[in-house]
Scaffold this active site. Structure first.
Site, PDB file in Angstrom:
ATOM      1  N   ARG A 116      -6.308   4.491   2.903  1.00 21.95           N
ATOM      2  CA  ARG A 116      -5.551   3.679   1.945  1.00 21.95           C
ATOM      3  C   ARG A 116      -5.826   2.198   2.174  1.00 21.95           C
ATOM      4  NH1 ARG A 116      -2.670  -0.137   5.109  1.00 21.95           N
ATOM      5  NH2 ARG A 116      -1.088   0.844   6.415  1.00 21.95           N
ATOM      6  N   GLU A 215       5.872  -1.166   0.297  1.00 26.76           N
ATOM      7  CA  GLU A 215       5.740  -2.318   1.203  1.00 26.76           C
ATOM      8  C   GLU A 215       4.791  -3.367   0.626  1.00 26.76           C
ATOM      9  OE1 GLU A 215       5.319  -1.471   5.417  1.00 26.76           O
ATOM     10  OE2 GLU A 215       3.747  -2.976   5.532  1.00 26.76           O
ATOM     11  N   ARG A 219      -0.572   0.362  -3.079  1.00 25.07           N
ATOM     12  CA  ARG A 219      -1.238   1.059  -1.986  1.00 25.07           C
ATOM     13  C   ARG A 219      -2.173   2.025  -2.693  1.00 25.07           C
ATOM     14  NH1 ARG A 219       1.102   1.062   3.349  1.00 25.07           N
ATOM     15  NH2 ARG A 219       1.482  -1.132   3.730  1.00 25.07           N
ATOM     16  N   CYS A 261       3.069  -7.232   5.651  1.00 24.03           N
ATOM     17  CA  CYS A 261       3.116  -7.062   7.113  1.00 24.03           C
ATOM     18  C   CYS A 261       1.815  -7.593   7.713  1.00 24.03           C
ATOM     19  CB  CYS A 261       3.282  -5.584   7.459  1.00 24.03           C
ATOM     20  SG  CYS A 261       3.223  -5.265   9.236  1.00 24.03           S
ATOM     21  N   THR A 263       0.169  -6.801  10.192  1.00 24.66           N
ATOM     22  CA  THR A 263      -0.761  -5.795  10.734  1.00 24.66           C
ATOM     23  C   THR A 263      -1.726  -5.287   9.673  1.00 24.66           C
ATOM     24  OG1 THR A 263       0.653  -3.889  10.241  1.00 24.66           O
ATOM     25  CG2 THR A 263       0.959  -4.934  12.390  1.00 24.66           C
ATOM     26  N   ARG A 270      -6.075   1.550   6.196  1.00 26.74           N
ATOM     27  CA  ARG A 270      -5.783   2.512   7.271  1.00 26.74           C
ATOM     28  C   ARG A 270      -6.486   3.810   6.907  1.00 26.74           C
ATOM     29  NH1 ARG A 270      -2.207   6.070  10.038  1.00 26.74           N
ATOM     30  NH2 ARG A 270      -1.090   6.717   8.172  1.00 26.74           N
ATOM     31  N   ARG A 299      -0.377   8.414  15.583  1.00 26.34           N
ATOM     32  CA  ARG A 299       0.951   8.522  14.958  1.00 26.34           C
ATOM     33  C   ARG A 299       1.320   9.994  14.803  1.00 26.34           C
ATOM     34  NH1 ARG A 299       1.114   4.277   9.738  1.00 26.34           N
ATOM     35  NH2 ARG A 299       0.608   2.428  10.935  1.00 26.34           N
ATOM     36  N   GLU A 304       4.436   6.629   9.950  1.00 28.35           N
ATOM     37  CA  GLU A 304       4.719   5.789  11.101  1.00 28.35           C
ATOM     38  C   GLU A 304       6.126   6.064  11.617  1.00 28.35           C
ATOM     39  OE1 GLU A 304       4.592   1.648  10.243  1.00 28.35           O
ATOM     40  OE2 GLU A 304       3.759   1.198  12.213  1.00 28.35           O
TER      41      GLU A 304
HETATM   42  P1  ADP Z   1       0.623   4.125   5.549  1.00 28.81           P
HETATM   43  O1  ADP Z   1       0.998   4.399   4.145  1.00 28.81           O
HETATM   44  O2  ADP Z   1       0.958   2.781   6.029  1.00 28.81           O
HETATM   45  O3  ADP Z   1      -0.787   4.448   5.796  1.00 28.81           O
HETATM   46  P2  ADP Z   1       2.375   6.133   6.876  1.00 28.81           P
HETATM   47  O4  ADP Z   1       2.087   6.391   8.331  1.00 28.81           O
HETATM   48  O5  ADP Z   1       3.754   5.784   6.474  1.00 28.81           O
HETATM   49  O6  ADP Z   1       1.402   5.036   6.518  1.00 28.81           O
HETATM   50  O7  ADP Z   1       1.900   7.411   6.058  1.00 28.81           O
HETATM   51  C1  ADP Z   1       2.188   7.580   4.710  1.00 28.81           C
HETATM   52  C2  ADP Z   1       2.071   9.038   4.307  1.00 28.81           C
HETATM   53  O8  ADP Z   1       0.721   9.448   4.342  1.00 28.81           O
HETATM   54  C3  ADP Z   1       2.829   9.984   5.224  1.00 28.81           C
HETATM   55  O9  ADP Z   1       3.429  10.985   4.435  1.00 28.81           O
HETATM   56  C4  ADP Z   1       1.738  10.593   6.067  1.00 28.81           C
HETATM   57  O10 ADP Z   1       2.066  11.883   6.519  1.00 28.81           O
HETATM   58  C5  ADP Z   1       0.598  10.654   5.073  1.00 28.81           C
HETATM   59  N1  ADP Z   1      -0.707  10.682   5.731  1.00 28.81           N
HETATM   60  C6  ADP Z   1      -1.270   9.752   6.502  1.00 28.81           C
HETATM   61  N2  ADP Z   1      -2.477  10.131   6.932  1.00 28.81           N
HETATM   62  C7  ADP Z   1      -2.710  11.362   6.392  1.00 28.81           C
HETATM   63  C8  ADP Z   1      -3.786  12.297   6.452  1.00 28.81           C
HETATM   64  N3  ADP Z   1      -4.906  12.042   7.140  1.00 28.81           N
HETATM   65  N4  ADP Z   1      -3.643  13.453   5.775  1.00 28.81           N
HETATM   66  C9  ADP Z   1      -2.521  13.728   5.066  1.00 28.81           C
HETATM   67  N5  ADP Z   1      -1.490  12.888   4.959  1.00 28.81           N
HETATM   68  C10 ADP Z   1      -1.573  11.718   5.610  1.00 28.81           C
HETATM   69  N1  ILO Z   2       7.904  -3.456  10.826  1.00 29.24           N
HETATM   70  C1  ILO Z   2       7.583  -2.254  11.528  1.00 29.24           C
HETATM   71  C2  ILO Z   2       6.249  -1.683  11.095  1.00 29.24           C
HETATM   72  C3  ILO Z   2       5.058  -2.489  11.473  1.00 29.24           C
HETATM   73  C4  ILO Z   2       3.695  -1.969  11.105  1.00 29.24           C
HETATM   74  N2  ILO Z   2       3.676  -0.997  10.093  1.00 29.24           N
HETATM   75  C5  ILO Z   2       3.768  -1.223   8.805  1.00 29.24           C
HETATM   76  C6  ILO Z   2       4.070  -0.053   7.968  1.00 29.24           C
HETATM   77  N3  ILO Z   2       3.585  -2.260   8.290  1.00 29.24           N
HETATM   78  C7  ILO Z   2       7.560  -2.539  13.016  1.00 29.24           C
HETATM   79  O1  ILO Z   2       7.534  -3.733  13.379  1.00 29.24           O
HETATM   80  O2  ILO Z   2       7.566  -1.578  13.813  1.00 29.24           O
END
Ligand code: ADP
Ligand code: ILO
Length: 346
Positions: A116, A215, A219, A261, A263, A270, A299, A304
């Site tokens: 993403r 966020e 995305r 954010c 990060t 990611r 993770r 997260e």
């Molecule tokens: P972000 O959107 O910041 O990448 P999150 O860790 O909140 O991070 O993940 C968002 C969603 O995407 C969650 O439901 C997670 O389980 C799903 N997800 C992340 N990586 C994978 C993957 N490789 N396969 C399937 N689902 C994933």
């Molecule tokens: N504010 C949260 C998450 C930080 C990094 N992750 C994201 C989704 N931006 C923290 O400081 O743990």
């Protein structure tokens, strides 16, 4: 809650970047400043003050936050990304430069792959400082652009408002949709007016998805079962360039794509796999050592701050700024190859 104009007394065992870098002196220097959108230091740090278990604890309200409050943001950016004030970001979304033949063609380890990027619309505040009208306008503009996509990216936009509880619960459980009520986002002001203005777009196969006004304002997500990382990256790269032709994104030479954010700055990418590594995970020290060596994060599988289930972990690139998109995915790929080799050897 203390007076918002007073230095927040955070516990001595607080491990966040906010606790580490916000001294009383720095707070006094920055506390009366605000950006032209009226965003203040107190808003930038509220998530970390209310959630002392944060890893980072700060959010930007707009592009100017990164300069107005640079005394706080710069050291955090430097520590997280290894990226200094003088550095320039670089970008490369060309799948031809990625060396990633499927590391698990028999499907013994990798359950699914997801990549993403975060994007925000140019010349508008980021989510923590956006107004209700601005947010709704973005939803209108972005969903209109998405509804014009064709071929394998063609799909439907589903606003969160009006979506049944059963549908949203299922989408979240299947890893397609963001969760409601995240306390870190709540304290950052990112859940204001919920669920208005938020939604999800996806194609029929749910291999291409866009989250709207979570966020970040967008995305953009490419995902599928198995470990064909290059196919996932190629789809994402095509989708980004299609959307970018219609929606101008916020980008600076120094910080790359701007995100709320710190990060996520830079590539805002990611790239992750859900991967079963039960033997390796039995020795967390070795597991974490390989992760560190390839700049990876471990993770749980429900996003997260979640836990692993059945020895399945979410492994993703940690660095996003000062490295290209191809390098982010290559980090993840090389580390996953090493982890699979370690698992097989045990
Ligand atoms: P972000 O959107 O910041 O990448 P999150 O860790 O909140 O991070 O993940 C968002 C969603 O995407 C969650 O439901 C997670 O389980 C799903 N997800 C992340 N990586 C994978 C993957 N490789 N396969 C399937 N689902 C994933
Ligand atoms: N504010 C949260 C998450 C930080 C990094 N992750 C994201 C989704 N931006 C923290 O400081 O743990």
């Amino acid at each position: 809650m203390n007076d918002k104009n007073e230095f927040p007394e955070l516990p001595a065992d607080c491990k966040s970047q906010l606790c580490k870098h916000l001294s009383k002196e720095l707070f006094e220097t920055l506390k009366d400043k605000e950006t032209s959108n009226g965003f203040t230091l107190r808003q930038a740090i509220n998530s970390g003050v209310e959630n002392i278990d944060s890893g980072i604890g700060v959010y930007a309200g707009d592009e100017e936050s990164y300069t107005t409050f640079s005394g706080l943001f710069d050291p955090i950016i430097e520590e997280y990304h290894g990226f200094s004030k003088e550095d320039k970001h670089k970008s490369n979304l060309d799948p031809a430069d990625l060396n990633a033949p499927n590391p698990d063609p028999d499907g013994d380890f990798i359950v699914s792959t997801r990549i993403r990027v975060g994007r925000n619309v140019a010349d508008l505040p980021l989510g923590p400082a956006i107004s209700r009208d601005q947010r709704n306008d973005i939803e209108h503009q972005v969903s209109g652009a998405l509804n014009g996509l064709t071929g394998s990216l063609a799909g439907t936009y589903f606003p969160l408002q009006g979506m049944s509880e059963a549908d949203s619960t299922q989408l979240i459980a299947d890893h397609f949709l963001f969760k409601a009520g995240d306390r870190f986002l709540e304290a950052a002001g990112l859940n204001r007016d919920w669920p208005e203005g938020r939604g999800i777009y996806h194609n029929d196969e749910k291999t291409f998805l866009v989250w709207v006004n979570e966020e970040d304002q967008l995305r953009i997500i490419s995902m599928q079962m198995g470990g064909d990382i290059k196919e996932v990256f190629t789809r994402l790269s095509n989708a980004i360039s299609e959307i970018e032709q219609q929606v101008p994104f916020s980008y600076t030479e120094h910080l790359g794509y701007l995100t709320s954010c710190p990060t996520n700055l830079g590539t805002a990418m990611r790239a992750s796999v859900h991967i079963a590594l039960p033997k390796l995970a039995a020795d967390m020290e070795v597991f974490e050592k390989i992760a560190d060596q390839y700049h990876l994060q471990i993770r749980g599988i429900h996003g997260e701050h979640s836990e692993s289930e059945g020895g399945v972990y979410d492994i993703s690139n940690r660095r996003r700024l000062g490295v290209t998109e191809v390098e982010c995915v290559q980090d993840m790929y090389d580390g996953v190859v090493a982890m699979i080799a370690a698992e097989k050897a045990l």
